[in-house]
Design a protein around this motif. Structure first.
Motif, PDB file in Angstrom:
ATOM      1  N   PRO A 239      41.826-112.952  35.542  1.00 28.53           N
ATOM      2  CA  PRO A 239      41.916-112.734  36.989  1.00 28.53           C
ATOM      3  C   PRO A 239      42.790-111.561  37.413  1.00 28.53           C
ATOM      4  CG  PRO A 239      43.197-114.656  36.360  1.00 28.53           C
ATOM      5  CD  PRO A 239      42.432-114.248  35.141  1.00 28.53           C
ATOM      6  N   VAL A 240      43.579-110.989  36.521  1.00 30.22           N
ATOM      7  CA  VAL A 240      44.426-109.848  36.873  1.00 30.22           C
ATOM      8  C   VAL A 240      44.093-108.692  35.939  1.00 30.22           C
ATOM      9  CG1 VAL A 240      46.772-108.975  37.165  1.00 30.22           C
ATOM     10  CG2 VAL A 240      46.267-111.384  37.650  1.00 30.22           C
ATOM     11  N   VAL A 241      43.594-107.594  36.523  1.00 36.47           N
ATOM     12  CA  VAL A 241      43.238-106.401  35.751  1.00 36.47           C
ATOM     13  C   VAL A 241      44.070-105.233  36.260  1.00 36.47           C
ATOM     14  CG1 VAL A 241      41.402-104.786  35.144  1.00 36.47           C
ATOM     15  CG2 VAL A 241      40.890-107.230  35.369  1.00 36.47           C
ATOM     16  N   ILE A 242      44.713-104.533  35.344  1.00 37.89           N
ATOM     17  CA  ILE A 242      45.453-103.323  35.673  1.00 37.89           C
ATOM     18  C   ILE A 242      44.888-102.185  34.834  1.00 37.89           C
ATOM     19  CG2 ILE A 242      47.686-102.167  35.689  1.00 37.89           C
ATOM     20  CD1 ILE A 242      49.021-104.876  36.030  1.00 37.89           C
ATOM     21  N   CYS A 243      44.377-101.160  35.482  1.00 44.24           N
ATOM     22  CA  CYS A 243      43.817-100.005  34.785  1.00 44.24           C
ATOM     23  C   CYS A 243      44.952 -99.042  34.458  1.00 44.24           C
ATOM     24  CB  CYS A 243      42.770 -99.327  35.654  1.00 44.24           C
ATOM     25  SG  CYS A 243      41.364-100.392  36.080  1.00 44.24           S
ATOM     26  N   GLU A 244      45.078 -98.672  33.181  1.00 49.14           N
ATOM     27  CA  GLU A 244      46.249 -97.922  32.744  1.00 49.14           C
ATOM     28  C   GLU A 244      45.985 -96.435  32.566  1.00 49.14           C
ATOM     29  OE1 GLU A 244      47.355-100.207  29.265  1.00 49.14           O
ATOM     30  OE2 GLU A 244      48.772-101.370  30.477  1.00 49.14           O
ATOM     31  N   SER A 245      44.730 -96.014  32.548  1.00 43.85           N
ATOM     32  CA  SER A 245      44.409 -94.589  32.436  1.00 43.85           C
ATOM     33  C   SER A 245      44.298 -93.980  33.824  1.00 43.85           C
ATOM     34  CB  SER A 245      43.109 -94.394  31.655  1.00 43.85           C
ATOM     35  OG  SER A 245      43.234 -94.868  30.320  1.00 43.85           O
ATOM     36  N   TYR A 246      44.140 -92.651  33.845  1.00 41.36           N
ATOM     37  CA  TYR A 246      44.082 -91.953  35.127  1.00 41.36           C
ATOM     38  C   TYR A 246      42.681 -91.929  35.726  1.00 41.36           C
ATOM     39  CZ  TYR A 246      48.874 -90.288  34.781  1.00 41.36           C
ATOM     40  OH  TYR A 246      50.243 -90.221  34.719  1.00 41.36           O
ATOM     41  N   GLY A 247      41.629 -92.005  34.917  1.00 42.45           N
ATOM     42  CA  GLY A 247      40.293 -91.895  35.479  1.00 42.45           C
ATOM     43  C   GLY A 247      39.248 -92.601  34.640  1.00 42.45           C
ATOM     44  N   TYR A 248      38.259 -93.187  35.327  1.00 41.48           N
ATOM     45  CA  TYR A 248      37.180 -93.906  34.660  1.00 41.48           C
ATOM     46  C   TYR A 248      35.858 -93.553  35.332  1.00 41.48           C
ATOM     47  CZ  TYR A 248      41.083 -96.946  33.204  1.00 41.48           C
ATOM     48  OH  TYR A 248      42.262 -97.441  32.704  1.00 41.48           O
ATOM     49  N   LEU A 249      34.828 -93.297  34.536  1.00 41.20           N
ATOM     50  CA  LEU A 249      33.472 -93.152  35.048  1.00 41.20           C
ATOM     51  C   LEU A 249      32.805 -94.519  35.011  1.00 41.20           C
ATOM     52  CD1 LEU A 249      31.278 -91.093  35.971  1.00 41.20           C
ATOM     53  CD2 LEU A 249      30.558 -90.995  33.561  1.00 41.20           C
ATOM     54  N   PHE A 250      32.102 -94.891  36.086  1.00 40.05           N
ATOM     55  CA  PHE A 250      31.500 -96.223  36.133  1.00 40.05           C
ATOM     56  C   PHE A 250      30.264 -96.196  37.016  1.00 40.05           C
ATOM     57  CE2 PHE A 250      33.367 -96.132  40.204  1.00 40.05           C
ATOM     58  CZ  PHE A 250      32.914 -97.204  40.952  1.00 40.05           C
ATOM     59  N   SER A 251      29.538 -97.325  37.023  1.00 43.18           N
ATOM     60  CA  SER A 251      28.337 -97.456  37.850  1.00 43.18           C
ATOM     61  C   SER A 251      28.594 -98.366  39.043  1.00 43.18           C
ATOM     62  CB  SER A 251      27.174 -97.994  37.008  1.00 43.18           C
ATOM     63  OG  SER A 251      26.899 -97.149  35.920  1.00 43.18           O
ATOM     64  N   LYS A 252      28.879 -99.647  38.763  1.00 44.67           N
ATOM     65  CA  LYS A 252      29.140-100.621  39.827  1.00 44.67           C
ATOM     66  C   LYS A 252      29.953-101.763  39.255  1.00 44.67           C
ATOM     67  CE  LYS A 252      26.853-103.758  43.104  1.00 44.67           C
ATOM     68  NZ  LYS A 252      25.563-104.075  43.789  1.00 44.67           N
ATOM     69  N   LEU A 253      31.016-102.146  39.972  1.00 47.53           N
ATOM     70  CA  LEU A 253      31.865-103.255  39.553  1.00 47.53           C
ATOM     71  C   LEU A 253      31.735-104.407  40.536  1.00 47.53           C
ATOM     72  CD1 LEU A 253      35.089-101.285  38.526  1.00 47.53           C
ATOM     73  CD2 LEU A 253      33.189-102.040  37.064  1.00 47.53           C
ATOM     74  N   ILE A 254      31.796-105.625  40.001  1.00 46.99           N
ATOM     75  CA  ILE A 254      31.678-106.831  40.831  1.00 46.99           C
ATOM     76  C   ILE A 254      32.821-107.775  40.487  1.00 46.99           C
ATOM     77  CG2 ILE A 254      30.256-108.807  41.460  1.00 46.99           C
ATOM     78  CD1 ILE A 254      27.804-107.195  40.616  1.00 46.99           C
ATOM     79  N   ILE A 255      33.605-108.132  41.497  1.00 46.91           N
ATOM     80  CA  ILE A 255      34.625-109.174  41.347  1.00 46.91           C
ATOM     81  C   ILE A 255      34.082-110.433  41.994  1.00 46.91           C
ATOM     82  CG2 ILE A 255      36.938-109.930  41.991  1.00 46.91           C
ATOM     83  CD1 ILE A 255      37.847-107.063  41.933  1.00 46.91           C
ATOM     84  N   SER A 256      33.917-111.478  41.201  1.00 45.68           N
ATOM     85  CA  SER A 256      33.450-112.762  41.715  1.00 45.68           C
ATOM     86  C   SER A 256      34.454-113.845  41.353  1.00 45.68           C
ATOM     87  CB  SER A 256      32.064-113.096  41.161  1.00 45.68           C
ATOM     88  OG  SER A 256      32.100-113.154  39.749  1.00 45.68           O
ATOM     89  N   GLY A 257      34.386-114.957  42.052  1.00 46.38           N
ATOM     90  CA  GLY A 257      35.388-115.992  41.872  1.00 46.38           C
ATOM     91  C   GLY A 257      36.579-115.738  42.772  1.00 46.38           C
ATOM     92  N   ASP A 258      37.464-116.720  42.876  1.00 43.27           N
ATOM     93  CA  ASP A 258      38.601-116.646  43.789  1.00 43.27           C
ATOM     94  C   ASP A 258      39.862-116.152  43.090  1.00 43.27           C
ATOM     95  OD1 ASP A 258      36.864-117.755  45.590  1.00 43.27           O
ATOM     96  OD2 ASP A 258      37.718-119.773  45.503  1.00 43.27           O
TER      97      ASP A 258
END
Length: 377
Positions: free
Chosen positions: A39-58
């Motif tokens: 439930p806790v995500v911390i991105c540690e790099s400076y940049g990421y290429l991506f398409s689409k992210l989905i956060i589901s759940g509470d």
């Protein structure tokens, strides 16, 4: 071992799932894997290429260290970052990349918080809130072909975001609370509130927008504006104003200001405050204007209801009409009494206490009562 130590520390990072974080390698799979894993995500790099992210759940939190960014690859449909369900937090996330016809952020759940997030690059809407009680704290939302921020359902809360270079800066389709929101340089409206009854705007700023600074329509349930400022509206659209009210009822404005016309504008700023349509029960306290206050019709609709009350309001612009000096601030309003015969018998109350110059009332109907500071008429 490293992965389990991170779990014990209370968060995971996309790097634990194979992310490279160089803004070149597509990190879609490890980013989503981290979101799905903990439930806790911390991105540690400076940049990421991506398409689409989905956060589901509470009760999930997604954030980036070092104020890093996500670069959308342009393949997403509908939105690039979707937050569903309830009590989720997105913090310090900057989404770059051109995503025409697609929203950057979209919240559909209850109590979603976007804290210090940024949307740049062409997009449909920087942040679309279709859930309830969405919180937007600081951040910047730019280049939306529809809007910077759109709030669809009631009780959204905006505290300090900055909307720039969109079609409309902030769009509210239901009651919203806004504090210190800046909407600057948008091609149409700074703030567009349609059916947004019970909204409260405090210290909000509409600066150098193409059409109206604050455009309010179809609000019958009351609304308050405190210390709001309309500035240099009408850069590209003729007959614009800083504050426009159409078909509104029970509006209270305290300490609001309207001033200046944009230089080198292709449009024109017609006035400071405009009341039109079925607009009534409007009260202005301690407001200030440097342009005429008008009740001129738009789209064939005339101002058809009263009263509009002014208390301790003032302005600075004067002009000459014939041989008469006219103060163009808070009591130059045009009504069409032929629209509704009842208006001919209606009470008009103008409290023009503390006026700075002589005032002429130009009304298309009979004046029943005029209140002044010394009782003289």
């Amino acid at each position: 071992g490293a992965r389990w130590r991170r779990f014990l520390q209370g968060y995971v990072s996309p790097e634990m799932f194979g992310a490279v974080g160089d803004s070149i390698t597509n990190d879609q799979v490890p980013l989503q894997a981290a979101i799905d894993a903990y439930p806790v995500v911390i991105c540690e790099s400076y940049g990421y290429l991506f398409s689409k992210l989905i956060i589901s759940g509470d009760r999930n939190t997604f954030s980036m260290r070092h104020m890093g960014w996500l670069t959308a690859d342009g393949t997403a449909v509908d939105e690039t970052f979707l937050v569903t369900d309830n009590f989720n937090v997105v913090r310090d996330v900057w989404i770059k990349g051109n995503t025409p016809g697609v929203d950057k952020f979209h919240a559909t759940g209850l109590f979603t918080e976007f804290n210090n997030c940024y949307s740049t690059g062409q997009t449909r809407t920087g942040l679309r809130a279709t859930g309830k009680e969405t919180r937007v704290i600081r951040g910047q939302y730019k280049n939306g072909t529809e809007s910077g921020i759109t709030c669809v359902n009631p009780d959204s809360y905006l505290d300090g975001p900055y909307c720039e270079n969109n079609r409309d800066g902030v769009v509210a389709l239901a009651g919203a609370n806004m504090y210190h929101v800046h909407s600057v340089g948008n091609t149409r409206m700074g703030f567009k509130l349609t059916g947004a009854s019970h909204s409260q705007l405090t210290s909000c700023y509409a600066d150098t927008n193409g059409s109206n600074g604050f455009d309010v329509s179809d609000s019958g349930g009351g609304m308050t504006f405190t210390d709001c400022w309309g500035f240099k509206s009408g850069v590209t659209v003729a007959s614009s104003v800083d504050f426009q009210f159409f078909n509104c009822r029970n509006i209270t404005m305290t300490g609001c200001r309207s001033n200046l016309v944009a230089t080198n504008a292709t449009g024109s700023k017609q006035g400071s405050f405009r009341f039109s349509g079925n607009t009534n029960i409007i009260s202005l306290y301690g407001c200030w204007a440097d342009q005429d206050v008008v009740g001129l019709p738009i789209s064939g609709d005339s101002l058809t209801a009263v009263p509009i009350n002014f208390t301790d309001c003032t302005g600075e612009k004067t002009t000459t009409v014939g041989n008469d000096l006219v103060d163009l601030d808070f009591v130059s309003i045009t009504y069409d009494p032929t629209v509704d015969p009842f208006l001919k018998a209606a009470d008009m109350v103008f409290d023009i206490t503390n006026k700075s110059a002589a005032t002429e009332l130009r009304l298309g109907m009979s004046l029943r009562r005029l209140e002044t500071s010394n009782g003289a008429i």
